[in-house]
Enzyme design. Sequence first.
Site, PDB file in Angstrom:
ATOM      1  N   GLY A 169     -28.128  -7.406  18.392  1.00 56.96           N
ATOM      2  CA  GLY A 169     -26.875  -8.163  18.446  1.00 56.96           C
ATOM      3  C   GLY A 169     -25.674  -7.329  18.852  1.00 56.96           C
ATOM      4  O   GLY A 169     -24.816  -7.793  19.596  1.00 56.96           O
TER       5      GLY A 169
ATOM      6  N   ASP B  11     -35.608   0.287  22.698  1.00 60.89           N
ATOM      7  CA  ASP B  11     -35.905  -0.773  21.723  1.00 60.89           C
ATOM      8  C   ASP B  11     -37.378  -1.126  21.848  1.00 60.89           C
ATOM      9  O   ASP B  11     -37.964  -0.936  22.914  1.00 60.89           O
ATOM     10  CB  ASP B  11     -35.030  -2.015  21.970  1.00 60.89           C
ATOM     11  CG  ASP B  11     -34.895  -2.881  20.717  1.00 60.89           C
ATOM     12  OD1 ASP B  11     -35.918  -3.170  20.062  1.00 60.89           O
ATOM     13  OD2 ASP B  11     -33.764  -3.256  20.380  1.00 60.89           O
TER      14      ASP B  11
ATOM     15  N   LYS C 151     -37.002  -6.686  24.788  1.00 63.74           N
ATOM     16  CA  LYS C 151     -35.538  -6.673  24.866  1.00 63.74           C
ATOM     17  C   LYS C 151     -35.036  -5.743  25.970  1.00 63.74           C
ATOM     18  O   LYS C 151     -34.087  -6.079  26.678  1.00 63.74           O
ATOM     19  CB  LYS C 151     -34.936  -6.272  23.509  1.00 63.74           C
ATOM     20  CG  LYS C 151     -34.987  -7.408  22.503  1.00 63.74           C
ATOM     21  CD  LYS C 151     -34.241  -7.112  21.213  1.00 63.74           C
ATOM     22  CE  LYS C 151     -34.257  -8.358  20.331  1.00 63.74           C
ATOM     23  NZ  LYS C 151     -33.784  -8.092  18.956  1.00 63.74           N
TER      24      LYS C 151
ATOM     25  N   ASN D 121     -40.897   2.320  19.784  1.00 60.89           N
ATOM     26  CA  ASN D 121     -40.271   2.589  18.496  1.00 60.89           C
ATOM     27  C   ASN D 121     -40.012   4.090  18.408  1.00 60.89           C
ATOM     28  O   ASN D 121     -40.959   4.873  18.383  1.00 60.89           O
ATOM     29  CB  ASN D 121     -41.233   2.116  17.398  1.00 60.89           C
ATOM     30  CG  ASN D 121     -40.699   2.358  16.010  1.00 60.89           C
ATOM     31  OD1 ASN D 121     -39.708   3.065  15.820  1.00 60.89           O
ATOM     32  ND2 ASN D 121     -41.360   1.749  15.039  1.00 60.89           N
TER      33      ASN D 121
ATOM     34  N   CYS E 215     -21.684  13.684   8.173  1.00 61.02           N
ATOM     35  CA  CYS E 215     -22.913  13.016   8.614  1.00 61.02           C
ATOM     36  C   CYS E 215     -23.373  12.080   7.496  1.00 61.02           C
ATOM     37  O   CYS E 215     -22.712  11.963   6.471  1.00 61.02           O
ATOM     38  CB  CYS E 215     -23.988  14.028   8.964  1.00 61.02           C
ATOM     39  SG  CYS E 215     -24.801  14.763   7.537  1.00 61.02           S
TER      40      CYS E 215
ATOM     41  N   CYS F 214     -23.833  13.885   4.288  1.00 56.50           N
ATOM     42  CA  CYS F 214     -22.564  14.369   3.738  1.00 56.50           C
ATOM     43  C   CYS F 214     -21.942  13.344   2.795  1.00 56.50           C
ATOM     44  O   CYS F 214     -21.351  13.674   1.784  1.00 56.50           O
ATOM     45  CB  CYS F 214     -21.542  14.613   4.850  1.00 56.50           C
ATOM     46  SG  CYS F 214     -21.803  16.106   5.805  1.00 56.50           S
TER      47      CYS F 214
ATOM     48  N   CYS G 227     -33.888 -14.444   5.694  1.00 50.40           N
ATOM     49  CA  CYS G 227     -33.446 -13.548   6.749  1.00 50.40           C
ATOM     50  C   CYS G 227     -31.976 -13.261   6.594  1.00 50.40           C
ATOM     51  O   CYS G 227     -31.239 -14.011   5.948  1.00 50.40           O
ATOM     52  CB  CYS G 227     -33.759 -14.101   8.147  1.00 50.40           C
ATOM     53  SG  CYS G 227     -32.756 -15.503   8.617  1.00 50.40           S
TER      54      CYS G 227
ATOM     55  N   CYS H  21     -23.392  19.947   2.135  1.00 50.52           N
ATOM     56  CA  CYS H  21     -24.299  18.881   2.590  1.00 50.52           C
ATOM     57  C   CYS H  21     -25.767  19.265   2.376  1.00 50.52           C
ATOM     58  O   CYS H  21     -26.147  20.427   2.521  1.00 50.52           O
ATOM     59  CB  CYS H  21     -24.051  18.596   4.074  1.00 50.52           C
ATOM     60  SG  CYS H  21     -25.115  17.292   4.733  1.00 50.52           S
TER      61      CYS H  21
ATOM     62  N   CYS I 279     -27.026  19.971   9.446  1.00 53.73           N
ATOM     63  CA  CYS I 279     -25.583  19.705   9.353  1.00 53.73           C
ATOM     64  C   CYS I 279     -24.845  20.988   8.982  1.00 53.73           C
ATOM     65  O   CYS I 279     -23.824  21.316   9.592  1.00 53.73           O
ATOM     66  CB  CYS I 279     -25.314  18.598   8.334  1.00 53.73           C
ATOM     67  SG  CYS I 279     -23.555  18.277   8.063  1.00 53.73           S
TER      68      CYS I 279
END
Lengths: 388, 388
Positions: free
Chosen positions: A79, A100, A123, A146, A212, A215, A236, A289, A294
Amino acid sequence: FAERKELKLRIRELENELIKSKQKQSDAEHHLRPKIDQMSAEVVDSNPYSRLMALKRMGIVQDYEKIRSYVVAVVGVGGVGSVTAEMLTRCGIGKLLLFDYDKVELANMNRLFFQPHQAGLSKVEAAEHTLRNINPDVAFETHNYNITTMDNFTHFLNRISHGGLEEGKPVDLVLSCVEACNELGQIWMESGVSENAVSGHIQLIIPGETACFACAPPLIVAANIDEKTLKRDGVCAASLPTTMGVVAGLLVQNVLKYLLGFGTVSYYLGYNAMQDFFPSMAMKANPQCDDRHCRRQQDEYKKKEAEQPKQEVVQEEEEVVHEDNEWGIELVSEVSEAELQDASGPVPDLPEGITVAYTIPEKGGASGETVEETDQSLEELMAQMRKM
Amino acid sequence: FAERKELKLRIRELENELIKSKQKQSDAEHHLRPKIDQMSAEVVDSNPYSRLMALKRMGIVQDYEKIRSYVVAVVGVGGVGSVTAEMLTRCGIGKLLLFDYDKVELANMNRLFFQPHQAGLSKVEAAEHTLRNINPDVAFETHNYNITTMDNFTHFLNRISHGGLEEGKPVDLVLSCVEACNELGQIWMESGVSENAVSGHIQLIIPGETACFACAPPLIVAANIDEKTLKRDGVCAASLPTTMGVVAGLLVQNVLKYLLGFGTVSYYLGYNAMQDFFPSMAMKANPQCDDRHCRRQQDEYKKKEAEQPKQEVVQEEEEVVHEDNEWGIELVSEVSEAELQDASGPVPDLPEGITVAYTIPEKGGASGETVEETDQSLEELMAQMRKM
């Protein structure tokens, strides 16, 4: 003989008609406009870039054509991602990489971009087809997989690091939640929309510089229900084209400001549709962190900063509102810390596991009590995030 | 004979192929999904309404199906209007009336919705085709004319007053700037995007209750250059799909909140993309308004209010910040009046006639001076508006 002649004539006729019909079909399927070599500011109806190049004359953007040199990867063409890709395509971005593994469904039709006749297509395939029709000047690279499986993830990292306009160069920006960007030191923007469809946010993450996910909790809806679980239970998440359109618009606006160097780039911008409330802030990285990538990026950032004393990433330096809190994160914010804490609670009457991102702080409420309530709620959020 | 048979066979073959080809073409052109009689909340991939009906389960909207009973007129199917129409279509609105007299051009391709192969078609025709494909459950009525000519205007008023779901009933809401709504007492929402593409706003006007255009300057970009003038000089206004997408999203969100009764409906909400600043406020009608229709509507509103002492149009009553100013308008605002005044100036380096809608008030600036500067600028805006 007369009959034979007639029959042959009819065959010729039919053959011509068939060619025409097929041509028409092909035109409809591939109604591409010719490519345009150089962006022009000429004001004619046939110029798809006149309104964008006008940003220069208006004093907003110095060098709009530069957009053609940039490459953005969009992870998740749902979306928000699909509208994001469409906006970047219409703006004339140099190259888009789309990732996707989902298929278009009629259940997606309550959001912008995909159309019912695309149901069943992947998609990325459907998106590339539509986007190429809209702007054939953009280069597209799509991956229908994926990214979280081991092999795909390696391939994905490789494409982020080498899928630039010139093969071998990295992309300029990754959009959507990819923790791997910390490891690569890749700058990225993240966005999200709540399960109740009425709030969302965008966030810019510069590894080593801004907070991040490890963090700080992403002061957002962090409902620990995934789509699959929801579906199994016949439930849903709600979604609205409005909220997703607004979040995609704010995200791509931030991308344009970041890439083309105009306005103030937002580190974090929230959208609460119920009250039309837009909290914004900046969070610096947490020196304590949990994520070692990071911390390493933070060290590198400090080194770089020491070498170049006057590095400017964001146009305007904002006032530091609060320097010290339980996560050791600096908040640079337009709203006060108390407001931000208020913002994650109290929660209205929602199904279990659904958390509203932020609500407008109640006017005249007992602030001491509210802070108590909220501290807990943020800790819970943090715990949830860590578990992910 | 053998040859004749062969020729006839070939004709049969070609005829079949031609039928198939034409069928395929027709399918591609009219790939409509079947209509759906009743909105269902069933969570299956084939249900285009599952994510919208989920708003009920999430406790956001009480009766989502009610959206099918509403009719919205969209005047101007441009960068904001087209996306507005698409969002309402995907939300399953009952009926849309579209008014525009413009043609699709390649120069529109930097905004969402229209596609290059539609160049040359009238905007309402192209829009209806796309929207009907997206959701055949919505009823469409399109008018390819300029509403400002005398005859068309009469027809337009008639359609606003009688073009409801049941012929003869009025529409529920008009979107876009139509001063005639004051005369009809028609509730409408207005929206706009600045010529420099980086600010916009939405506004709800309830005749007699909230400020109309004659009551107050619409604290927005009111550049007194029209598109035709710009084109003649080889200049055009800038536009961005991001800003227009955000404004359309905020507008339709407000429409949904207003029609379906959730959240707080915004009277005025601004968007400054340079700083991600979103001023919001409510302006009551000005008892000294120049427009006699407005004053009449105010009288009628007062009468109605006296009859029904507890009328609720907006969910939440906000605190009145300032009751008295030069236009006699009450401001009910989240930002202070000084901030709002700051918001319309000072103006950055822009071409003549272009005015930025609002900028974030400078922190620590000499506020006395700024207010002086801004008062002038607002008066100028007002004068410009009156001349229109």
